[in-house]
Design an enzyme around this catalytic site. Structure first.
Site, PDB file in Angstrom:
ATOM      1  N   ARG A 125       0.760  -1.240   0.019  1.00 27.23           N
ATOM      2  CA  ARG A 125       0.155  -0.130   0.170  1.00 27.23           C
ATOM      3  C   ARG A 125       0.812   1.223  -0.025  1.00 27.23           C
ATOM      4  NH1 ARG A 125      -2.338  -3.134   4.061  1.00 27.23           N
ATOM      5  NH2 ARG A 125      -4.248  -4.284   3.517  1.00 27.23           N
ATOM      6  N   GLU A 168      -6.086  17.475 -11.623  1.00 23.75           N
ATOM      7  CA  GLU A 168      -6.562  17.576 -12.954  1.00 23.75           C
ATOM      8  C   GLU A 168      -8.012  17.884 -13.024  1.00 23.75           C
ATOM      9  OE1 GLU A 168      -4.115  15.979 -16.250  1.00 23.75           O
ATOM     10  OE2 GLU A 168      -5.938  15.973 -17.500  1.00 23.75           O
ATOM     11  N   HIS A 219       5.813  11.144 -28.914  1.00 22.94           N
ATOM     12  CA  HIS A 219       4.745  11.675 -28.237  1.00 22.94           C
ATOM     13  C   HIS A 219       5.081  13.309 -28.500  1.00 22.94           C
ATOM     14  CE1 HIS A 219       1.825  12.980 -25.478  1.00 22.94           C
ATOM     15  NE2 HIS A 219       2.787  13.655 -24.568  1.00 22.94           N
ATOM     16  N   HIS A 238      -2.000  18.574 -27.009  1.00 25.51           N
ATOM     17  CA  HIS A 238      -2.394  17.141 -26.700  1.00 25.51           C
ATOM     18  C   HIS A 238      -3.569  16.554 -27.307  1.00 25.51           C
ATOM     19  CE1 HIS A 238       1.104  17.464 -24.129  1.00 25.51           C
ATOM     20  NE2 HIS A 238       0.978  16.376 -23.843  1.00 25.51           N
ATOM     21  N   ARG A 282      -5.101  22.305 -14.466  1.00 24.57           N
ATOM     22  CA  ARG A 282      -3.919  21.577 -14.936  1.00 24.57           C
ATOM     23  C   ARG A 282      -4.103  21.201 -16.400  1.00 24.57           C
ATOM     24  NH1 ARG A 282      -1.036  16.381 -11.585  1.00 24.57           N
ATOM     25  NH2 ARG A 282       0.260  15.864 -13.285  1.00 24.57           N
ATOM     26  N   LYS A 340       5.351  23.718 -14.195  1.00 20.01           N
ATOM     27  CA  LYS A 340       4.461  22.321 -13.970  1.00 20.01           C
ATOM     28  C   LYS A 340       4.202  22.527 -12.505  1.00 20.01           C
ATOM     29  CE  LYS A 340       3.573  17.691 -14.587  1.00 20.01           C
ATOM     30  NZ  LYS A 340       3.886  16.381 -15.345  1.00 20.01           N
ATOM     31  N   LYS A 398       1.666  11.722 -10.976  1.00 21.61           N
ATOM     32  CA  LYS A 398       1.083  10.797 -11.768  1.00 21.61           C
ATOM     33  C   LYS A 398       1.849   9.474 -12.033  1.00 21.61           C
ATOM     34  CE  LYS A 398      -1.761  13.730 -14.719  1.00 21.61           C
ATOM     35  NZ  LYS A 398      -2.147  14.013 -16.056  1.00 21.61           N
ATOM     36  N   ASN A 419      -2.188  20.270 -21.131  1.00 19.50           N
ATOM     37  CA  ASN A 419      -2.588  19.538 -22.105  1.00 19.50           C
ATOM     38  C   ASN A 419      -2.596  20.064 -23.431  1.00 19.50           C
ATOM     39  OD1 ASN A 419      -2.727  17.445 -20.243  1.00 19.50           O
ATOM     40  ND2 ASN A 419      -5.307  17.502 -20.219  1.00 19.50           N
ATOM     41  N   GLU A 423       7.651  19.619 -25.165  1.00 24.43           N
ATOM     42  CA  GLU A 423       6.929  19.711 -24.015  1.00 24.43           C
ATOM     43  C   GLU A 423       7.356  20.897 -23.153  1.00 24.43           C
ATOM     44  OE1 GLU A 423       4.332  18.026 -23.041  1.00 24.43           O
ATOM     45  OE2 GLU A 423       4.393  16.143 -23.667  1.00 24.43           O
ATOM     46  N   HIS A 461      -2.687  13.930 -30.020  1.00 25.04           N
ATOM     47  CA  HIS A 461      -2.820  12.510 -29.620  1.00 25.04           C
ATOM     48  C   HIS A 461      -3.236  11.856 -30.721  1.00 25.04           C
ATOM     49  CE1 HIS A 461      -2.536  12.575 -24.961  1.00 25.04           C
ATOM     50  NE2 HIS A 461      -1.699  12.120 -25.546  1.00 25.04           N
TER      51      HIS A 461
END
Ligand code: NAD
Ligand code: MG
Length: 302
Positions: A120, A231, A258, A242, A235, A221, A142, A239, A184, A246
């Site tokens: 955990r 998010e 990417h 993106h 946040r 960031k 993340k 993106n 990025e 994507h």
């Protein structure tokens, strides 16, 4: 050395310094004490930097071993995740144990998810080695693996105890990977920091400016994730590029990186002046600046 203090659901420091890898062990010890640890890495990064980090942790009195897996996105799956858990279990790593992620975003996401779930949650430190992971994936908490053909669909929000960034390791990174990470940073600059954008526009040769670019991109960031760690609103600014990016990435299935797709995705979302400046900075660094598909072709992937 530059330090960024992040105050998300947990607080931690990001350290940025050329050559800091040699004393990673000492830096980790200040937040975790010296105990049992497992370094998780991919085969490429391990061959380049594994010994350095292992030595520095042993010198700092850690009881440390390593686990490596084949590099690349195709390793970001349930079976390699289970292999990491097996390595932790085989060592009987206790709840006071530590996982160190040494590598790019794939290693960070996988090792982070293993650290979040084993017992955990055990302690976790990030040593990101690609520009993309240094400016983006190592901060924000993340973690994830790909599952059922969908990227990042199983994961957790889980914060590291420390992030250790050595810009020197970028010297062994391929130019293509370096530029994909830069895309990025350009994205963050375009949405939040005109001076950073100008720094990237005007940089001669990039290398000397990388520590500053990494620092400023991380500050952006940091400010965003502190205000919106999960998010729900702000946040989403990260993106930028993106949505269409994507779609281009899916259409080209594996042929484009990417960051290259994010680069392309920013242009149609921008007004004329911004689009022209973004395009010219992408061209300066040899990033793609013209989408090879029509809107009709991309629509099903959007
Ligand atoms: P990556 O981890 O696959 O690294 C790219 C390649 O570079 C690999 O082959 C690796 O072995 C090699 N490499 C790494 N460091 C090197 C070095 N210093 N010298 C030489 N080679 C080196 O890819 P990435 O671009 O770092 O990360 C992409 C992943 O990150 C994706 O899975 C993406 O989903 C994830 N990501 C996560 C977040 C987040 O917030 N958690 C954000 C963005 C991206
Ligand atoms: Mg991205």
């Amino acid at each position: 050395m530059k330090t960024i203090h992040v105050n998300a659901s947990k607080s931690y420091d990001i350290l940025i310094e050329r050559g800091i890898l040699d004393r990673a062990g000492e830096e980790i010890k200040t937040v975790c004490g010296a105990g049992e640890a497992l370094i998780v890495s991919d085969d490429t990064v391990w061959d380049l930097y594994g010994e350095t980090v292992l030595d520095s942790m042993q010198k700092a009195d850690f009881d440390v071993t390593s686990f490596t897996f084949p590099h690349g996105e195709q390793s970001k799956n349930l079976s390699v995740y289970a292999d990491i858990l097996n390595a932790l279990a085989a060592r009987h790593l206790s709840r006071k144990g530590l996982v160190v992620a040494l590598g790019g975003g794939v290693v960070g996401d996988m090792a982070g998810f293993a650290a979040a779930t084993y017992l955990r949650g055990v302690r976790f430190v990030q040593i990101p080695t690609t520009l993309l992971s240094q400016v983006d994936s190592s901060i924000g908490g993340k973690t994830a693996i790909d599952f059922g053909g969908v990227k990042n669909i199983v994961g957790a929000f889980y914060q590291p105890k420390k992030v250790i960034i050595d810009p020197e390791v970028l010297e062994t990174l391929s130019r293509r990977q370096l530029m994909a990470g830069l895309a990025e940073a350009i994205k963050m600059a375009a949405t939040n920091d005109a001076e950073l954008f100008e720094l990237i526009e005007n940089s001669a040769g990039l290398t000397a400016d990388l520590p500053q670019i990494i620092y400023r991109a991380l500050m952006i960031k940091k400010n965003v994730v502190e205000q919106d760690p999960r998010e729900t609103g702000l946040r989403k600014v990260l993106n930028f590029g993106h949505t269409i990016g994507h779609a281009v990435e899916s259409f080209n299935a594996g042929k484009l990186l990417h960051g290259e797709c994010v680069a392309l995705g920013m242009i149609p979302m921008s007004g004329d002046n911004a689009a022209a400046r973004i395009k010219s900075v992408l061209e300066k660094y040899g990033l793609p600046s013209k989408i090879g598909q029509s809107a009709e072709e991309l629509m099903p992937f959007l």
